[in-house]
Design an enzyme around this catalytic site. Structure first.
Site, short mmCIF file in Angstrom:
data_model
loop_
_atom_site.label_atom_id
_atom_site.label_comp_id
_atom_site.label_asym_id
_atom_site.label_seq_id
_atom_site.Cartn_x
_atom_site.Cartn_y
_atom_site.Cartn_z
N ASP A 72 0.81 -1.22 0.00
CA ASP A 72 0.00 0.00 0.00
C ASP A 72 0.85 1.27 0.00
OD1 ASP A 72 -2.20 -1.70 0.17
OD2 ASP A 72 -2.10 -1.73 2.36
N LYS A 96 1.70 2.10 -5.17
CA LYS A 96 2.19 1.52 -6.43
C LYS A 96 1.23 1.84 -7.58
CE LYS A 96 2.29 -2.53 -4.41
NZ LYS A 96 2.10 -2.15 -3.02
N GLY A 98 -4.68 -4.20 -3.71
CA GLY A 98 -5.64 -3.12 -3.94
C GLY A 98 -4.83 -1.90 -4.32
N HIS A 99 -4.83 -1.56 -5.61
CA HIS A 99 -4.03 -0.45 -6.10
C HIS A 99 -4.94 0.69 -6.52
CE1 HIS A 99 -0.39 -3.25 -7.19
NE2 HIS A 99 -0.79 -3.35 -5.96
N GLN A 115 1.71 -6.40 -3.59
CA GLN A 115 2.32 -6.57 -2.27
C GLN A 115 3.67 -5.84 -2.18
OE1 GLN A 115 0.97 -9.71 -3.86
NE2 GLN A 115 -0.82 -8.64 -3.12
P1 GDP Z 1 -0.79 0.39 -3.51
O1 GDP Z 1 -1.41 -0.88 -3.03
O2 GDP Z 1 0.69 0.40 -3.32
O3 GDP Z 1 -1.16 0.75 -4.92
O4 GDP Z 1 -1.37 1.55 -2.57
P2 GDP Z 1 -2.91 1.74 -2.13
O5 GDP Z 1 -3.69 2.24 -3.28
O6 GDP Z 1 -3.39 0.52 -1.42
O7 GDP Z 1 -2.76 2.83 -1.01
C1 GDP Z 1 -2.18 4.08 -1.26
C2 GDP Z 1 -3.18 5.19 -0.93
O8 GDP Z 1 -2.48 6.42 -0.86
C3 GDP Z 1 -4.25 5.39 -1.99
O9 GDP Z 1 -5.42 5.80 -1.36
C4 GDP Z 1 -3.67 6.51 -2.86
O10 GDP Z 1 -4.70 7.28 -3.52
C5 GDP Z 1 -2.97 7.34 -1.83
N1 GDP Z 1 -1.78 8.07 -2.29
C6 GDP Z 1 -0.83 7.65 -3.17
N2 GDP Z 1 0.17 8.57 -3.23
C7 GDP Z 1 -0.17 9.56 -2.37
C8 GDP Z 1 0.48 10.77 -1.95
O11 GDP Z 1 1.58 11.11 -2.38
N3 GDP Z 1 -0.18 11.53 -1.01
C9 GDP Z 1 -1.40 11.17 -0.49
N4 GDP Z 1 -1.96 11.96 0.43
N5 GDP Z 1 -2.02 10.04 -0.87
C10 GDP Z 1 -1.41 9.24 -1.78
P1 IMO Z 2 -0.95 -4.20 -2.25
O1 IMO Z 2 -0.54 -4.73 -3.61
C1 IMO Z 2 -0.87 -4.78 2.07
C2 IMO Z 2 -0.91 -8.93 3.51
C3 IMO Z 2 -2.15 -9.39 4.27
C4 IMO Z 2 -1.51 -10.41 5.21
C5 IMO Z 2 -0.45 -11.06 4.32
C6 IMO Z 2 -0.88 -12.39 3.70
O2 IMO Z 2 -2.22 -3.44 -2.25
O3 IMO Z 2 0.19 -3.47 -1.61
P2 IMO Z 2 -2.54 -12.99 1.70
O4 IMO Z 2 -4.01 -12.73 1.54
O5 IMO Z 2 -1.68 -12.40 0.64
O6 IMO Z 2 -2.22 -14.44 1.94
O7 IMO Z 2 -2.16 -12.25 3.10
O8 IMO Z 2 -0.15 -10.12 3.31
N1 IMO Z 2 -1.19 -8.36 2.16
C7 IMO Z 2 -1.12 -7.04 1.88
N2 IMO Z 2 -0.89 -5.97 2.68
N3 IMO Z 2 -1.02 -4.60 0.74
C8 IMO Z 2 -1.23 -5.66 -0.07
O9 IMO Z 2 -1.27 -5.54 -1.41
C9 IMO Z 2 -1.32 -6.95 0.50
N4 IMO Z 2 -1.54 -8.19 -0.01
C10 IMO Z 2 -1.44 -9.04 1.02
O10 IMO Z 2 -2.73 -8.32 4.96
O11 IMO Z 2 -0.83 -9.76 6.26
MG MG Z 3 -2.91 -1.57 -1.75
#
Ligand code: GDP
Ligand code: IMO
Ligand code: MG
Length: 428
Positions: free
Chosen positions: A13, A16, A40-41, A223
């Site tokens: 998270d 990415k 979840g991206h 991840q």
């Molecule tokens: P990912 O799984 O690595 O793609 O990240 P997620 O989407 O799960 O979580 C990142 C969150 O941070 C999302 O809600 C993005 O919209 C938000 N985000 C990404 N870059 C920035 C930033 O530079 N500043 C802020 N405030 N939010 C950001």
């Molecule tokens: P993105 O791509 C954050 C974590 C789960 C758990 C562990 C194993 O959005 O960064 P799983 O269901 O993969 O067997 O769970 O990995 N986990 C993540 N944490 N971001 C993710 O994906 C994750 N995908 C799995 O919370 O601790």
């Molecule tokens: Mg994510």
């Protein structure tokens, strides 16, 4: 033949999705290589926010071809729902290419994920419950079902039978659940296969040809480094290789084709699920970071655990992935703090560790050694040049760069596409 790998440098998270979107219009292909719909991206475009689970974030770019590589575990129902959801919002998904060798998450994998977690009790991993671990376990145990198996009824029935033979014994005798019906499961998978057929391709061949023709491929990791089954905080990890090497095995492209490795890091750290997290904050500071950064999971909605930036983790990520660039996200979230601690090393049973301990018992016992930097109060969301950031903010970023052992090329200052400071280009 630029092959650019983009991975999470912490526990997931990191942003990415946004980082992929940043270069999505400048590349020809965006390929996911690991994980499944545990990811979840988020991509934010104007007023629209897209949460992508299985589809590469490049699907939002009208010019890139999105690819799901062989290393991904695919839940056909989820993929079709995601395609339908995006198409209904006007996003064209017809370009999608799905590897014929990718493994399938069947309904029984989801069931097993949940019952296994329940049985682990206090030893649970805190998985996303999407069937990821059981699907990868079947792959390694050689009883997995691959995309191309969905197109041959007899063959598929045989495979489902082989896979369920042992699982049904376990479900009934150990977990006290009903057995899963082989015929019904086969029929369901065949129907889903019919709908997936138009997307299926030999994606390894497609990507290799593209690279040979000088096209650019972005490999988007799910991840993150610390969740890698080999290099992460085992056993509190996912079941794939989200580190840079996974891009090769997960797409069938050789390491000589990789020209760049981008690590995405938050300016602080979050983690979802169980497992050690040295800089975790339990009090008001943790609550403050969660509220400021809207730190709730995109996939499960769980509150994310929050903590200060951990430079030991980032140095380790630079090393394990061979990072060439860092995208530092969510710097804006730290605005308003008087002081910002940075973890520079660990103390393990009174001994200083500058590098990641490989023994998980040592990692679990690691206490952060902090260095504290002054904060800033100015809104930085409209800043587009590094030199225009407040001096204390610049100093914070420079210190993170020094400690991480890799240059910071992009800074995120908000969730929107234009909330960035570009220091170095990510694709030349
Ligand atoms: P990912 O799984 O690595 O793609 O990240 P997620 O989407 O799960 O979580 C990142 C969150 O941070 C999302 O809600 C993005 O919209 C938000 N985000 C990404 N870059 C920035 C930033 O530079 N500043 C802020 N405030 N939010 C950001
Ligand atoms: P993105 O791509 C954050 C974590 C789960 C758990 C562990 C194993 O959005 O960064 P799983 O269901 O993969 O067997 O769970 O990995 N986990 C993540 N944490 N971001 C993710 O994906 C994750 N995908 C799995 O919370 O601790
Ligand atoms: Mg994510």
């Amino acid at each position: 033949m630029p092959g650019i790998v983009l991975i999470g440098a912490q526990w997931g998270d990191e942003g990415k999705g946004k980082a992929t979107d940043l270069i999505g219009t400048k590349v020809d292909y965006v390929a996911r290589f690991n994980g499944g719909n545990n990811a979840g991206h988020t991509v934010v475009v104007g007023d629209e926010s897209y949460a992508l689970h299985l589809l590469p974030s490049g699907i939002i770019s009208p010019t890139a071809t999105p690819v799901i590589g062989n290393g991904v575990v695919v839940d056909p129902e989820v993929l079709l729902e995601e395609i339908d959801g995006l198409e209904s919002r006007g996003v064209d998904c017809s370009r999608l290419l799905l590897s014929e060798s990718a493994h399938i998450i069947a309904p029984y994998h989801r069931v097993l994920d949940k019952v296994t977690e329940r049985f682990l009790g206090k030893h649970k991993i805190g998985t996303t419950g999407r069937g990821i671990g059981p699907a990868y376990a079947d792959k390694i145990n050689r009883v997995g079902i691959r995309v191309h198996d969905l197109f041959n009824a007899e063959h598929l029935h045989d495979k489902v039978e082989a896979s369920l033979h042992q699982k049904n014994q376990m479900l009934v005798k150990l977990y006290n659940r009903r057995p899963i019906d082989v015929d019904q499961t086969t029929d369901e998978l065949l129907k889903l296969g019919e709908r997936l057929k138009p997307y299926v391709a030999n994606t390894s061949l497609v990507l290799n040809k593209a690279l040979d023709e000088g096209k650019t491929v972005l490999f988007e990791g799910g991840q993150a480094t610390m969740l890698d089954v080999d290099h992460g905080t085992y056993p509190f990890v996912t079941s794939s290789n989200p580190t840079a090497g996974g891009a090769c095995t997960g797409t069938g492209v050789g390491p000589t084709k990789i020209t760049r490795v981008i690590g995405v890091s938050k300016a602080y750290v979050t983690r979802v699920g169980e497992g050690p997290f040295p800089t975790e904050l339990f009090g008001e500071d943790g609550e403050w970071l969660r509220a400021q950064g809207h730190e709730y999971g995109v996939t499960t909605g769980r509150p994310r655990r929050c903590g200060w930036f951990d430079a030991v983790v980032n140095r380790y990520a630079s090393q394990v992935n061979g990072l060439t660039d860092i995208v530092l996200t969510k710097l804006d979230v730290l605005t308003g703090l008087k002081e910002i601690p940075i973890c520079v090393a660990y103390s393990v049973n009174g001994e200083r560790h500058d590098d990641m301990p490989t023994d998980q018992a040592e990692f679990a016992a690691a206490k952060p050694i902090y260095e504290t930097m002054p904060g800033w109060t100015e809104d930085i969301s409209q800043v587009h040049a590094f030199e225009d950031l407040p001096q204390t903010c610049q100093d914070y970023v420079k210190r993170l760069e020094e400690l991480s052992g890799c240059r910071i090329s992009v800074i995120g200052t908000g969730p929107q596409r234009d909330h960035i400071i570009q220091i170095n280009s990510l694709i030349d």
